[in-house]
Scaffold this motif. Structure first.
Motif, PDB file in Angstrom:
ATOM      1  N   ALA A   5      47.515 -43.354 -33.271  1.00  0.00           N
ATOM      2  CA  ALA A   5      47.159 -44.583 -33.988  1.00  0.00           C
ATOM      3  C   ALA A   5      45.654 -44.814 -33.996  1.00  0.00           C
ATOM      4  O   ALA A   5      45.114 -45.393 -34.933  1.00  0.00           O
ATOM      5  CB  ALA A   5      47.870 -45.779 -33.350  1.00  0.00           C
ATOM      6  N   GLY A   6      44.970 -44.380 -32.932  1.00  0.00           N
ATOM      7  CA  GLY A   6      43.535 -44.599 -32.823  1.00  0.00           C
ATOM      8  C   GLY A   6      42.839 -43.376 -32.269  1.00  0.00           C
ATOM      9  O   GLY A   6      43.481 -42.424 -31.813  1.00  0.00           O
ATOM     10  N   GLY A   7      41.526 -43.404 -32.321  1.00  0.00           N
ATOM     11  CA  GLY A   7      40.753 -42.251 -31.890  1.00  0.00           C
ATOM     12  C   GLY A   7      39.715 -42.599 -30.844  1.00  0.00           C
ATOM     13  O   GLY A   7      39.456 -43.768 -30.551  1.00  0.00           O
ATOM     14  N   GLY A   8      39.091 -41.540 -30.275  1.00  0.00           N
ATOM     15  CA  GLY A   8      38.068 -41.730 -29.270  1.00  0.00           C
ATOM     16  C   GLY A   8      37.406 -40.414 -28.926  1.00  0.00           C
ATOM     17  O   GLY A   8      37.725 -39.358 -29.481  1.00  0.00           O
ATOM     18  N   GLU A   9      36.488 -40.466 -27.972  1.00  0.00           N
ATOM     19  CA  GLU A   9      35.698 -39.290 -27.594  1.00  0.00           C
ATOM     20  C   GLU A   9      36.466 -38.340 -26.680  1.00  0.00           C
ATOM     21  O   GLU A   9      36.054 -37.190 -26.492  1.00  0.00           O
ATOM     22  CB  GLU A   9      34.407 -39.744 -26.907  1.00  0.00           C
ATOM     23  N   ALA A  10      37.540 -38.801 -26.079  1.00  0.00           N
ATOM     24  CA  ALA A  10      38.373 -37.975 -25.208  1.00  0.00           C
ATOM     25  C   ALA A  10      39.745 -38.629 -25.145  1.00  0.00           C
ATOM     26  O   ALA A  10      39.943 -39.747 -25.638  1.00  0.00           O
ATOM     27  CB  ALA A  10      37.752 -37.856 -23.814  1.00  0.00           C
ATOM     28  N   PHE A  11      40.704 -37.926 -24.541  1.00  0.00           N
ATOM     29  CA  PHE A  11      42.054 -38.491 -24.439  1.00  0.00           C
ATOM     30  C   PHE A  11      42.732 -37.949 -23.191  1.00  0.00           C
ATOM     31  O   PHE A  11      42.301 -36.962 -22.588  1.00  0.00           O
ATOM     32  CB  PHE A  11      42.882 -38.179 -25.686  1.00  0.00           C
ATOM     33  N   VAL A  31      47.533 -28.742 -25.176  1.00  0.00           N
ATOM     34  CA  VAL A  31      47.454 -29.578 -26.363  1.00  0.00           C
ATOM     35  C   VAL A  31      46.707 -28.823 -27.453  1.00  0.00           C
ATOM     36  O   VAL A  31      45.867 -27.958 -27.175  1.00  0.00           O
ATOM     37  CB  VAL A  31      46.736 -30.915 -26.084  1.00  0.00           C
ATOM     38  N   ALA A  32      47.031 -29.170 -28.689  1.00  0.00           N
ATOM     39  CA  ALA A  32      46.317 -28.635 -29.843  1.00  0.00           C
ATOM     40  C   ALA A  32      45.957 -29.788 -30.763  1.00  0.00           C
ATOM     41  O   ALA A  32      46.794 -30.645 -31.055  1.00  0.00           O
ATOM     42  CB  ALA A  32      47.170 -27.611 -30.580  1.00  0.00           C
ATOM     43  N   VAL A  33      44.705 -29.798 -31.202  1.00  0.00           N
ATOM     44  CA  VAL A  33      44.223 -30.758 -32.186  1.00  0.00           C
ATOM     45  C   VAL A  33      43.631 -29.938 -33.321  1.00  0.00           C
ATOM     46  O   VAL A  33      42.521 -29.414 -33.207  1.00  0.00           O
ATOM     47  CB  VAL A  33      43.151 -31.703 -31.601  1.00  0.00           C
ATOM     48  N   GLY A  34      44.398 -29.770 -34.399  1.00  0.00           N
ATOM     49  CA  GLY A  34      43.958 -28.848 -35.430  1.00  0.00           C
ATOM     50  C   GLY A  34      43.902 -27.433 -34.859  1.00  0.00           C
ATOM     51  O   GLY A  34      44.862 -26.933 -34.270  1.00  0.00           O
ATOM     52  N   HIS A  35      42.737 -26.775 -34.994  1.00  0.00           N
ATOM     53  CA  HIS A  35      42.573 -25.419 -34.458  1.00  0.00           C
ATOM     54  C   HIS A  35      42.010 -25.417 -33.041  1.00  0.00           C
ATOM     55  O   HIS A  35      41.809 -24.356 -32.453  1.00  0.00           O
ATOM     56  CB  HIS A  35      41.642 -24.610 -35.375  1.00  0.00           C
ATOM     57  N   ARG A  36      41.779 -26.580 -32.485  1.00  0.00           N
ATOM     58  CA  ARG A  36      41.232 -26.669 -31.128  1.00  0.00           C
ATOM     59  C   ARG A  36      42.378 -26.779 -30.134  1.00  0.00           C
ATOM     60  O   ARG A  36      43.328 -27.516 -30.342  1.00  0.00           O
ATOM     61  CB  ARG A  36      40.315 -27.886 -31.000  1.00  0.00           C
ATOM     62  N   ARG A  37      42.253 -26.024 -29.036  1.00  0.00           N
ATOM     63  CA  ARG A  37      43.292 -26.019 -28.019  1.00  0.00           C
ATOM     64  C   ARG A  37      42.675 -26.259 -26.656  1.00  0.00           C
ATOM     65  O   ARG A  37      41.523 -25.910 -26.408  1.00  0.00           O
ATOM     66  CB  ARG A  37      44.045 -24.682 -28.017  1.00  0.00           C
ATOM     67  N   ALA A  38      43.472 -26.846 -25.777  1.00  0.00           N
ATOM     68  CA  ALA A  38      43.007 -27.074 -24.415  1.00  0.00           C
ATOM     69  C   ALA A  38      44.212 -27.109 -23.487  1.00  0.00           C
ATOM     70  O   ALA A  38      45.296 -27.586 -23.865  1.00  0.00           O
ATOM     71  CB  ALA A  38      42.234 -28.388 -24.310  1.00  0.00           C
ATOM     72  N   ALA A  39      44.027 -26.574 -22.281  1.00  0.00           N
ATOM     73  CA  ALA A  39      45.069 -26.668 -21.264  1.00  0.00           C
ATOM     74  C   ALA A  39      45.055 -28.073 -20.674  1.00  0.00           C
ATOM     75  O   ALA A  39      44.005 -28.709 -20.576  1.00  0.00           O
ATOM     76  CB  ALA A  39      44.839 -25.629 -20.173  1.00  0.00           C
ATOM     77  N   GLU A  55      55.939 -41.541 -12.965  1.00  0.00           N
ATOM     78  CA  GLU A  55      55.139 -41.116 -14.110  1.00  0.00           C
ATOM     79  C   GLU A  55      53.842 -40.509 -13.600  1.00  0.00           C
ATOM     80  O   GLU A  55      53.405 -40.810 -12.484  1.00  0.00           O
ATOM     81  CB  GLU A  55      54.843 -42.297 -15.043  1.00  0.00           C
ATOM     82  N   VAL A  56      53.226 -39.643 -14.400  1.00  0.00           N
ATOM     83  CA  VAL A  56      51.916 -39.083 -14.062  1.00  0.00           C
ATOM     84  C   VAL A  56      51.035 -39.111 -15.300  1.00  0.00           C
ATOM     85  O   VAL A  56      51.525 -39.155 -16.430  1.00  0.00           O
ATOM     86  CB  VAL A  56      52.006 -37.642 -13.521  1.00  0.00           C
ATOM     87  N   VAL A  57      49.738 -39.081 -15.057  1.00  0.00           N
ATOM     88  CA  VAL A  57      48.765 -39.016 -16.141  1.00  0.00           C
ATOM     89  C   VAL A  57      47.985 -37.719 -15.999  1.00  0.00           C
ATOM     90  O   VAL A  57      47.432 -37.436 -14.925  1.00  0.00           O
ATOM     91  CB  VAL A  57      47.798 -40.222 -16.102  1.00  0.00           C
ATOM     92  N   ALA A  58      47.950 -36.932 -17.067  1.00  0.00           N
ATOM     93  CA  ALA A  58      47.197 -35.683 -17.030  1.00  0.00           C
ATOM     94  C   ALA A  58      45.703 -35.990 -16.987  1.00  0.00           C
ATOM     95  O   ALA A  58      45.255 -37.094 -17.334  1.00  0.00           O
ATOM     96  CB  ALA A  58      47.532 -34.831 -18.245  1.00  0.00           C
ATOM     97  N   ASP A  59      44.926 -35.008 -16.571  1.00  0.00           N
ATOM     98  CA  ASP A  59      43.477 -35.175 -16.538  1.00  0.00           C
ATOM     99  C   ASP A  59      42.936 -35.367 -17.948  1.00  0.00           C
ATOM    100  O   ASP A  59      43.503 -34.848 -18.918  1.00  0.00           O
ATOM    101  CB  ASP A  59      42.829 -33.931 -15.912  1.00  0.00           C
ATOM    102  N   PRO A  60      41.826 -36.109 -18.097  1.00  0.00           N
ATOM    103  CA  PRO A  60      41.244 -36.304 -19.425  1.00  0.00           C
ATOM    104  C   PRO A  60      40.850 -34.976 -20.079  1.00  0.00           C
ATOM    105  O   PRO A  60      40.431 -34.031 -19.408  1.00  0.00           O
ATOM    106  CB  PRO A  60      40.013 -37.162 -19.144  1.00  0.00           C
ATOM    107  N   VAL A  61      41.014 -34.928 -21.390  1.00  0.00           N
ATOM    108  CA  VAL A  61      40.629 -33.770 -22.191  1.00  0.00           C
ATOM    109  C   VAL A  61      39.414 -34.159 -23.009  1.00  0.00           C
ATOM    110  O   VAL A  61      39.455 -35.129 -23.778  1.00  0.00           O
ATOM    111  CB  VAL A  61      41.777 -33.321 -23.118  1.00  0.00           C
ATOM    112  N   ASP A 123      46.306 -42.088 -23.985  1.00  0.00           N
ATOM    113  CA  ASP A 123      45.137 -42.970 -23.901  1.00  0.00           C
ATOM    114  C   ASP A 123      43.960 -42.271 -24.583  1.00  0.00           C
ATOM    115  O   ASP A 123      43.786 -41.058 -24.425  1.00  0.00           O
ATOM    116  CB  ASP A 123      44.744 -43.237 -22.446  1.00  0.00           C
ATOM    117  N   VAL A 124      43.156 -43.016 -25.319  1.00  0.00           N
ATOM    118  CA  VAL A 124      41.935 -42.464 -25.887  1.00  0.00           C
ATOM    119  C   VAL A 124      40.731 -43.254 -25.372  1.00  0.00           C
ATOM    120  O   VAL A 124      40.837 -44.452 -25.083  1.00  0.00           O
ATOM    121  CB  VAL A 124      41.950 -42.480 -27.439  1.00  0.00           C
ATOM    122  N   LEU A 125      39.612 -42.566 -25.232  1.00  0.00           N
ATOM    123  CA  LEU A 125      38.388 -43.187 -24.740  1.00  0.00           C
ATOM    124  C   LEU A 125      37.640 -43.764 -25.937  1.00  0.00           C
ATOM    125  O   LEU A 125      36.989 -43.046 -26.690  1.00  0.00           O
ATOM    126  CB  LEU A 125      37.525 -42.155 -24.013  1.00  0.00           C
TER     127      LEU A 125
END
Length: 333
Positions: A5-11, A31-39, A55-61, A123-125
């Motif tokens: 729903a919204g965007g930010g500099e990290a998530f 995770v994949a955002v378009g052609h960008r991938r990250a563990a 519940e757990v929260v993954a580290d920020p990407v 969550d988005v920053l």
């Protein structure tokens, strides 16, 4: 697939095993955002185990994301999970295959199922002054009846109308205001699904159809009007005590649903509660969904052009009309 729903500099991605009865092992995540991938990592580790009920929260990407971005989350679950905590009607599909395909550029042939498993949010920053609202309700927010994978939920249409901030979708299809059934009822989940959202300024509510229609499928009477009024008033009080503005929807029409759901008593109660919603000062504002999607010649029915076909849910045009009933000026902080 998560439509942001919204965007930010990290998530960061939130995972849940709230209703599990055994621990949930995640052996790899990405995770994949378009052609960008990250563990995805968990306190720096590639694996994690979520205890039953936790519940757990993954580290920020550190990848920027924009509003409207589709975020793809891959999980490798190394053993049987037992009872899954999931969203059962998210208007989106999950793909399931054997083996570990996390971070793979291509996904193999797989089963496809409508559902969102083990993920409770993202969550988005974003800048601290970003106004955030939450759509707290039932299937009319979650998107049942709209085109799967098209992002045509009422909340999606509402977000496209906003020039600042966004609305988080916390709709659960089948959810009720007063009783547990599909998910915990609104009064029970308010703290977790509303008050826990960062930077929140507003809450929009749409409840009542399932309190009036679903009991009939079990041969029970609908919720009384005074109980619904009391429940709505309690939600308003809790929102105001938390410093939030609350916008209430009138209860949508459902006379076109099956006879087990549609009862004369339930339809009468809907009209009575809607009259109260339109005239009470309990809410900061009202969006009149019932009038925006109702058939003007038969007000207990959804307009034929807006009906998903079951007499109880909205199609894409109906979801857009529901979103259009909200005065976006009422969402200003």
């Amino acid at each position: 697939m998560l439509h942001l729903a919204g965007g930010g500099e990290a998530f960061r991605v939130r995972f849940t095993n709230r209703y599990g009865r055994t621990s949930l092992a995640i052996a790899a995540a990405g995770v994949a955002v378009g052609h960008r991938r990250a563990a995805l990592t968990f306190d720096g580790a590639e694996q994690c185990t979520i205890s039953a009920g936790e519940e757990v929260v993954a580290d920020p990407v550190d990848l920027p994301v924009a509003a409207g971005t589709d975020l793809v989350v891959d999980l490798y679950l190394p053993r049987k999970t037992g009872l899954a905590t999931y969203s059962h009607r998210p208007a989106e599909v999950a793909r399931i295959a054997d083996g570990n395909h996390v971070m793979s550029p291509a996904f193999p042939w797989s089963d496809q199922v409508e559902g969102r498993f083990y993920i409770s949010g993202v969550d988005v920053l974003a800048p601290a002054d970003t106004p955030i609202a939450v759509a707290f309700g039932d299937s009319w927010f979650e998107g049942v009846g709209t085109t799967t994978s098209a992002n045509h939920r009422s909340v999606d249409f509402l977000n496209r109308r906003l020039t600042r901030g966004w609305v988080v979708n916390q709709g659960i299809a089948g959810n009720r205001l007063l009783r547990d059934g599909v998910g915990e009822h609104a009064l029970a989940r308010f703290d977790r699904d509303v008050l826990s959202i960062p930077a929140l300024t507003h809450v929009l509510v749409h409840f009542g159809i399932n309190d009036l229609g679903l009991p009939g499928m079990l041969g029970k009477p609908p919720a009384p009007a005074d109980a619904l009024v009391e429940g709505f008033t309690a939600l308003a009080d809790r929102a105001h005590r938390a410093g939030l503005k609350i916008l209430a929807a009138t209860i949508g029409p459902f006379a076109g649903a099956g006879p087990g759901i549609r009862t004369p008593e339930g339809l009468i109660i809907r009209r009575e509660v809607n009259d109260w919603i339109r005239t009470t000062d309990a809410f900061d504002s009202v969006f009149d969904v019932a009038r925006s999607v109702g058939n003007p010649h038969a007000l207990d029915y959804i307009h034929p052009v807006l009906d998903a076909g079951d007499g109880m849910h909205l199609n894409d045009k109906g979801a857009e009309a529901m979103a259009g009933s909200v005065n976006v000026g009422d969402l200003e902080p």
